[in-house]
Design an enzyme around this catalytic site. Structure first.
Site, PDB file in Angstrom:
ATOM      1  N   CYS A   1       0.791  -1.226   0.000  1.00 16.09           N
ATOM      2  CA  CYS A   1       0.000   0.000   0.000  1.00 16.09           C
ATOM      3  C   CYS A   1       0.822   1.274   0.000  1.00 16.09           C
ATOM      4  O   CYS A   1       0.261   2.366   0.008  1.00 16.09           O
ATOM      5  CB  CYS A   1      -0.966  -0.014   1.187  1.00 16.09           C
TER       6      CYS A   1
ATOM      7  N   HIS B   1      -2.799   7.748   6.361  1.00 15.89           N
ATOM      8  CA  HIS B   1      -2.967   6.467   5.667  1.00 15.89           C
ATOM      9  C   HIS B   1      -4.342   5.898   5.989  1.00 15.89           C
ATOM     10  O   HIS B   1      -5.079   5.497   5.103  1.00 15.89           O
ATOM     11  CB  HIS B   1      -1.853   5.511   6.074  1.00 15.89           C
TER      12      HIS B   1
ATOM     13  N   HIS C   1      -9.899   1.801   0.140  1.00 19.75           N
ATOM     14  CA  HIS C   1      -8.445   1.605   0.128  1.00 19.75           C
ATOM     15  C   HIS C   1      -8.058   1.085  -1.245  1.00 19.75           C
ATOM     16  O   HIS C   1      -8.369  -0.063  -1.596  1.00 19.75           O
ATOM     17  CB  HIS C   1      -8.045   0.613   1.215  1.00 19.75           C
TER      18      HIS C   1
END
Length: 413
Positions: A162, A292, A325
């Site tokens: 990620c 994040h 996400h």
């Protein structure tokens, strides 16, 4: 480090195609998540799908690259006139002086899923016409972008989970500073597939509701897909006041655990500290932090501890409540969102978050609002402790064109 300019950028996600759709959704605190209806995905969760990806037509000379991920990439870089700006950069510098640095996690793995469904029953052989190198292989994304634009500079796909879409900025910066290239197409693309959806489901990380980063009732992630790109170049001597500059990059690899962050966010803190140091700014000069913020209990808690160790109630939010996400694309997508926050001077709200967890101690933005945003930190942290933080700033801030900041901040949520 010497600042570089994001001369042009674009983003496509479940919020819509291009910058206007993205900006409007963020200003209106409107998300794009919907109940999962992805083919064969019988899961009780929400996803952030981009409409009409599969209807994208591939050029005949690039037919072997046909897969959902590369179609999404093409859909992304043809928004906001971005492709034309890349072509203009090629005309200025030459095709060998423009590099490609793109992040992805699963690339075109959906094409492999299709190939296994169609394999020959007696032999198990994959169906003819399956092009692994041009679709599933992570490098296929970089190769596709490079071929589409006819570039001959260095090209790399970064797959560090990620943080992939953020780390590309560091890779491009090093190449430009080394004098190997004059400009770089940087970005991230990840697309929905069963491997991702069922993989995160097996880890018990999917929420049954739209994800709620940093909420007291957060219970997991919502998977999205996106394509985001920027053209990175050396900054001119006198850029426009609202030009967005890459001021600093911080990277760390703490390797605490295969899928869980260090509980105190030590790797995340190291990345943020390095980003601030390379940018030559203090923690107090950061006006907004794009977190994040995956909406899992442990990740949000770890990031909060890392942020709290460096910052004193700096306004922050996670935009994953709006976009989901987007994994390998998240760092690039959120860098573009940070650039929009700087250019249009606003702070995006954390969509779906209703009650920020008081135990996390953050000044979490619940309503999008206009604000004097001159310097932004954007965080991207991946599995295995692969972390990256970016510091972006307005050009007029770098020239000292704004009055001094107040000595303290008011609580904003």
């Amino acid at each position: 480090m010497k600042p570089l300019i994001l001369s042009h950028f674009t983003a496509t996600s479940c919020l819509g195609r291009g910058l206007d759709a993205t900006l409007d959704a963020l200003r209106d605190r409107r998300g794009g998540l919907a109940p999962c209806d992805f083919e064969r995905a019988e899961l009780d969760t929400w996803i952030g799908a981009v409409a009409d990806v599969e209807s994208q037509t591939m050029r005949a000379d690039l037919a072997d690259y046909a897969c959902r991920n590369n179609r999404l990439a093409q859909l992304g870089f043809t928004q906001d006139g971005f492709a034309q700006h890349v072509e203009a950069a090629v005309a200025r510098y030459g095709a060998a002086r423009v590099g490609v640095f793109v992040g992805t996690s699963t690339s075109g793995i959906l094409e492999t899923e299709y190939a296994y469904r169609r394999r020959d029953p007696p032999s198990g052989a994959l169906a003819p016409g399956f092009h692994y190198a041009e679709t599933h292989n992570p490098y296929s994304l970089a190769a596709f972008v490079r071929a589409w634009f006819g570039l001959r500079g260095p090209a790399t796909s970064i797959s560090s989970a990620c943080s992939s879409g953020a780390k590309v900025f560091g890779s491009a910066r090093r190449m430009i500073e080394a004098g190997l290239i004059d400009a770089a197409v940087v970005g991230g693309v990840d697309s929905l597939c069963l491997t991702t959806l069922y993989g995160f489901n097996s880890l018990e990380l999917l929420s049954r509701d739209p994800c709620r980063p940093f909420d007291v009732n957060r219970n997991g992630i919502s998977i999205g897909e996106a394509a985001a790109f920027a053209l990175l170049e050396r900054a001119p001597d006198t850029p426009d006041d609202d030009a967005v500059l890459l001021l600093g990059v911080g990277e760390s690899s703490d390797a605490h655990h295969m899928s869980s962050p260090h509980p105190d966010g030590l790797g995340a803190r190291a990345a943020m500290e390095q980003a601030l140091a390379t940018a030559g700014v203090s923690a107090g000069e950061i006006d907004y932090i794009n977190l994040h913020g995956t909406a899992t209990p442990s990740n949000d808690a770890a990031e909060s501890r890392a942020v709290g160790a460096l910052f004193e109630r700096t306004p922050c939010s996670s935009t994953k409540g709006a976009t989901g996400h987007t994994l390998g694309a998240a760092g690039a997508l959120e860098a573009v969102i940070a650039a929009l926050a700087l250019r249009h001077r606003f702070m995006p709200a954390g969509v779906n978050t209703a009650q920020p967890d008081p135990a996390l101690g953050l000044d979490y933005v619940l309503e999008s609002r206009e604000a004097r945003v001159d310097v932004v930190l954007s965080n991207s942290f991946g599995f295995g402790g692969t972390n990256c933080s970016l510091v972006l700033g307005r050009a007029d801030r770098a020239r000292g064109g704004n009055p001094a900041r107040p000595a303290h901040r008011e609580q904003t949520s």
